[in-house]
Design a protein around this motif. Sequence first.
Motif, PDB file in Angstrom:
ATOM      1  N   ILE A   1       0.736  -4.794   6.035  1.00 26.60           N
ATOM      2  CA  ILE A   1       1.068  -6.268   5.843  1.00 26.60           C
ATOM      3  C   ILE A   1      -0.103  -6.881   5.421  1.00 26.60           C
ATOM      4  O   ILE A   1      -1.128  -6.551   5.975  1.00 26.60           O
ATOM      5  N   ARG A   2      -0.057  -8.034   4.976  1.00 26.23           N
ATOM      6  CA  ARG A   2      -1.247  -8.689   4.400  1.00 26.23           C
ATOM      7  C   ARG A   2      -1.430 -10.037   5.152  1.00 26.23           C
ATOM      8  O   ARG A   2      -0.292 -10.941   5.325  1.00 26.23           O
ATOM      9  N   VAL A   3      -2.452  -9.855   6.017  1.00 26.85           N
ATOM     10  CA  VAL A   3      -2.484 -11.089   6.876  1.00 26.85           C
ATOM     11  C   VAL A   3      -3.788 -12.136   6.723  1.00 26.85           C
ATOM     12  O   VAL A   3      -5.081 -11.388   6.312  1.00 26.85           O
ATOM     13  N   ALA A   4      -3.648 -13.205   6.388  1.00 25.92           N
ATOM     14  CA  ALA A   4      -4.764 -13.876   5.751  1.00 25.92           C
ATOM     15  C   ALA A   4      -5.184 -14.983   6.935  1.00 25.92           C
ATOM     16  O   ALA A   4      -4.243 -15.522   7.749  1.00 25.92           O
TER      17      ALA A   4
ATOM     18  N   GLN B   1       0.938  -1.219   0.246  1.00 25.94           N
ATOM     19  CA  GLN B   1       0.283  -0.117  -0.056  1.00 25.94           C
ATOM     20  C   GLN B   1       0.767   1.257  -0.139  1.00 25.94           C
ATOM     21  O   GLN B   1       2.093   1.308   0.518  1.00 25.94           O
ATOM     22  N   THR B   2       0.364   2.299  -0.742  1.00 23.92           N
ATOM     23  CA  THR B   2       1.025   3.645  -0.464  1.00 23.92           C
ATOM     24  C   THR B   2       0.814   3.996   0.974  1.00 23.92           C
ATOM     25  O   THR B   2      -0.239   3.811   1.474  1.00 23.92           O
ATOM     26  N   THR B   3       1.701   4.773   1.536  1.00 22.46           N
ATOM     27  CA  THR B   3       1.791   5.309   2.955  1.00 22.46           C
ATOM     28  C   THR B   3       1.959   6.851   3.047  1.00 22.46           C
ATOM     29  O   THR B   3       2.465   7.140   2.221  1.00 22.46           O
ATOM     30  N   GLN B   4       1.277   7.210   4.157  1.00 21.00           N
ATOM     31  CA  GLN B   4       1.634   8.402   4.477  1.00 21.00           C
ATOM     32  C   GLN B   4       3.256   8.549   4.999  1.00 21.00           C
ATOM     33  O   GLN B   4       3.560   7.662   5.413  1.00 21.00           O
ATOM     34  N   GLU B   5       3.769   9.788   5.014  1.00 23.92           N
ATOM     35  CA  GLU B   5       5.072   9.550   5.628  1.00 23.92           C
ATOM     36  C   GLU B   5       5.584   9.381   7.017  1.00 23.92           C
ATOM     37  O   GLU B   5       4.446   9.659   7.680  1.00 23.92           O
ATOM     38  N   GLY B   6       6.307   8.435   7.190  1.00 20.09           N
ATOM     39  CA  GLY B   6       6.600   8.020   8.522  1.00 20.09           C
ATOM     40  C   GLY B   6       5.717   6.817   9.065  1.00 20.09           C
ATOM     41  O   GLY B   6       5.653   6.118   9.956  1.00 20.09           O
ATOM     42  N   GLU B   7       4.598   6.252   8.096  1.00 25.40           N
ATOM     43  CA  GLU B   7       3.743   5.204   8.410  1.00 25.40           C
ATOM     44  C   GLU B   7       4.227   3.927   7.807  1.00 25.40           C
ATOM     45  O   GLU B   7       4.765   3.756   6.657  1.00 25.40           O
TER      46      GLU B   7
ATOM     47  N   ASN C   1       1.996  -0.180  15.525  1.00 22.59           N
ATOM     48  CA  ASN C   1       2.345   0.723  14.685  1.00 22.59           C
ATOM     49  C   ASN C   1       2.323  -0.050  13.316  1.00 22.59           C
ATOM     50  O   ASN C   1       2.875   0.561  12.338  1.00 22.59           O
ATOM     51  N   GLN C   2       1.686  -1.176  13.324  1.00 25.25           N
ATOM     52  CA  GLN C   2       1.641  -1.787  11.995  1.00 25.25           C
ATOM     53  C   GLN C   2       0.472  -2.112  11.286  1.00 25.25           C
ATOM     54  O   GLN C   2      -0.291  -2.855  11.867  1.00 25.25           O
ATOM     55  N   PRO C   3       0.222  -1.506  10.176  1.00 21.03           N
ATOM     56  CA  PRO C   3      -1.226  -1.594   9.498  1.00 21.03           C
ATOM     57  C   PRO C   3      -1.221  -2.974   8.911  1.00 21.03           C
ATOM     58  O   PRO C   3      -0.128  -3.548   8.561  1.00 21.03           O
ATOM     59  N   VAL C   4      -2.353  -3.159   8.868  1.00 25.16           N
ATOM     60  CA  VAL C   4      -2.721  -4.760   8.200  1.00 25.16           C
ATOM     61  C   VAL C   4      -3.762  -4.649   7.287  1.00 25.16           C
ATOM     62  O   VAL C   4      -4.696  -3.700   7.426  1.00 25.16           O
ATOM     63  N   ILE C   5      -3.703  -5.326   6.249  1.00 30.62           N
ATOM     64  CA  ILE C   5      -4.764  -5.448   5.316  1.00 30.62           C
ATOM     65  C   ILE C   5      -5.511  -7.162   5.617  1.00 30.62           C
ATOM     66  O   ILE C   5      -4.546  -8.094   5.785  1.00 30.62           O
ATOM     67  N   LEU C   6      -6.631  -7.393   6.002  1.00 31.76           N
ATOM     68  CA  LEU C   6      -7.082  -8.544   6.585  1.00 31.76           C
ATOM     69  C   LEU C   6      -7.521  -9.310   5.244  1.00 31.76           C
ATOM     70  O   LEU C   6      -8.529  -8.763   4.592  1.00 31.76           O
ATOM     71  N   GLN C   7      -7.478 -10.462   5.201  1.00 30.84           N
ATOM     72  CA  GLN C   7      -7.725 -11.235   4.015  1.00 30.84           C
ATOM     73  C   GLN C   7      -8.399 -12.557   4.613  1.00 30.84           C
ATOM     74  O   GLN C   7      -7.627 -13.460   4.951  1.00 30.84           O
TER      75      GLN C   7
ATOM     76  N   PHE D   1     -11.061   0.200  13.675  1.00 28.18           N
ATOM     77  CA  PHE D   1      -9.387  -0.004  13.897  1.00 28.18           C
ATOM     78  C   PHE D   1      -8.862   0.768  12.986  1.00 28.18           C
ATOM     79  O   PHE D   1      -8.728   0.906  11.872  1.00 28.18           O
ATOM     80  N   PRO D   2      -7.886   1.874  13.635  1.00 26.02           N
ATOM     81  CA  PRO D   2      -6.798   2.588  12.783  1.00 26.02           C
ATOM     82  C   PRO D   2      -5.996   1.759  12.131  1.00 26.02           C
ATOM     83  O   PRO D   2      -5.623   2.340  10.893  1.00 26.02           O
ATOM     84  N   LEU D   3      -5.638   0.716  12.341  1.00 26.84           N
ATOM     85  CA  LEU D   3      -4.495  -0.131  11.942  1.00 26.84           C
ATOM     86  C   LEU D   3      -4.928  -0.812  10.641  1.00 26.84           C
ATOM     87  O   LEU D   3      -4.275  -1.562  10.134  1.00 26.84           O
ATOM     88  N   VAL D   4      -6.313  -1.203  10.396  1.00 24.87           N
ATOM     89  CA  VAL D   4      -6.736  -1.980   9.691  1.00 24.87           C
ATOM     90  C   VAL D   4      -7.098  -0.918   8.160  1.00 24.87           C
ATOM     91  O   VAL D   4      -8.069  -0.138   8.095  1.00 24.87           O
ATOM     92  N   HIS D   5      -6.204  -1.371   7.016  1.00 25.36           N
ATOM     93  CA  HIS D   5      -6.419  -0.533   6.039  1.00 25.36           C
ATOM     94  C   HIS D   5      -6.992  -1.218   4.912  1.00 25.36           C
ATOM     95  O   HIS D   5      -7.663  -0.586   4.174  1.00 25.36           O
TER      96      HIS D   5
END
Length: 331
Positions: free
Chosen positions: A12-15, A2-8, A40-46, A69-73
């Motif tokens: 990661i993709r979690v199935a 994913q594209t990220t904002q600066e510093g973020e 501080n680790q965003p996730v994509i839930l699959q 959830f802020p971390l769920v992208h």
Amino acid sequence: MQTTQEGEKAAIRVAITGAAGNIGYALLWRIASGDCFGNNQPVILQLLEIPPGMQRLDGVIMELRDSAFPLVHDIIGTDDPEVAFSDADAIFLVGSRPRTKDMDRADLVAANGPIFVGQGKAIDAVASPNVKVITVGNPCNTNALIASANAASIPSRQFTAMTRLDQNRAVGQIAEQARVPASKVEDVFIWGNHSNTMYPDPRFARVGNESVTDLFDNEWLQGAFLDTVATRGKAIIVARGASSAASAASAAVDHMRDWWQGSNGRIVSMALPSEGWYGVPEGLVFSFPCRCEGGEINVVEDLPIDEFAQTKIDENVKALLEERDAVSELL
Ligand code: NAX
């Protein structure tokens, strides 16, 4: 990625398979809140389900979105393993048929083995080459072996099975007996199979600075303690009318968190394909004492084995060889 904002960090993709089941329902919220991969680790839930589970999965996804959830992208729900495992960095193989009263272990192996052939092939085809896989669905050691055997391009060390619930049960028993918080109990771990042959080894465990073998006699450690840990799953079913779910999800988070972020020098239990450690035949997915660092699992190789421990290790090798023979056509 994913594209990220600066510093973020990049997401990661979690199935997660069986995501609409009981363990899934407890596991998803822990992962989404940052308990597993870091806050501080965003996730994509699959999320993978079988067609009869898709309506329940829709409901689970609605609730996840409602938790904001802020971390769920992103959240993807599917009944196609190749969609669920696509570029996955971490995979929780939870979905399978739980054992019912009328099933013995051989029935369970026969019912669930084929699921892990298809899922192993899909992981091989589409997951990240660095993927970390934890198998929870039972019989989890042998299911991990089947998945790994069907994913030739992924090193077998990246396929593990969960014995952390058994370890946590052992910690819980010692903490209760010693009347201390669980955080004071260290370095008790599990040898072997996630089944009632497992051996919760107390010989190197400590409560604070005291050795567990000084605090408790062998009668308790090799008797009631061992039996309680080994048969805890059944006791939960009898008491709750349903199998362990929240504690299993919590243990899966502990297992993956330590693998991903390190175990800080602590010994933890993980079942992984043997490289001949402690005389366990190569390839058998067996629970060993491990330490995790830098995303790697390192088996603690130099622990002395006494006669009782050897008997228990041998018993587990025998049981796992029998399970492996029963699924030989799936490997
Ligand atoms: P549930 O029956 O509540 O949920 C399982 C879910 O998996 C269901 O929603 C089902 O539709 C789905 N499913 C079935 N086959 C699938 C497939 N091929 N692909 C994707 N999804 C599939 O069971 P639950 O209580 O969540 O337990 C799941 C598994 O964990 C069982 O095999 C159970 O035996 C095992 N356990 C393992 C433990 C361990 O320590 N390793 C402890 C807890 C638990 O008993």
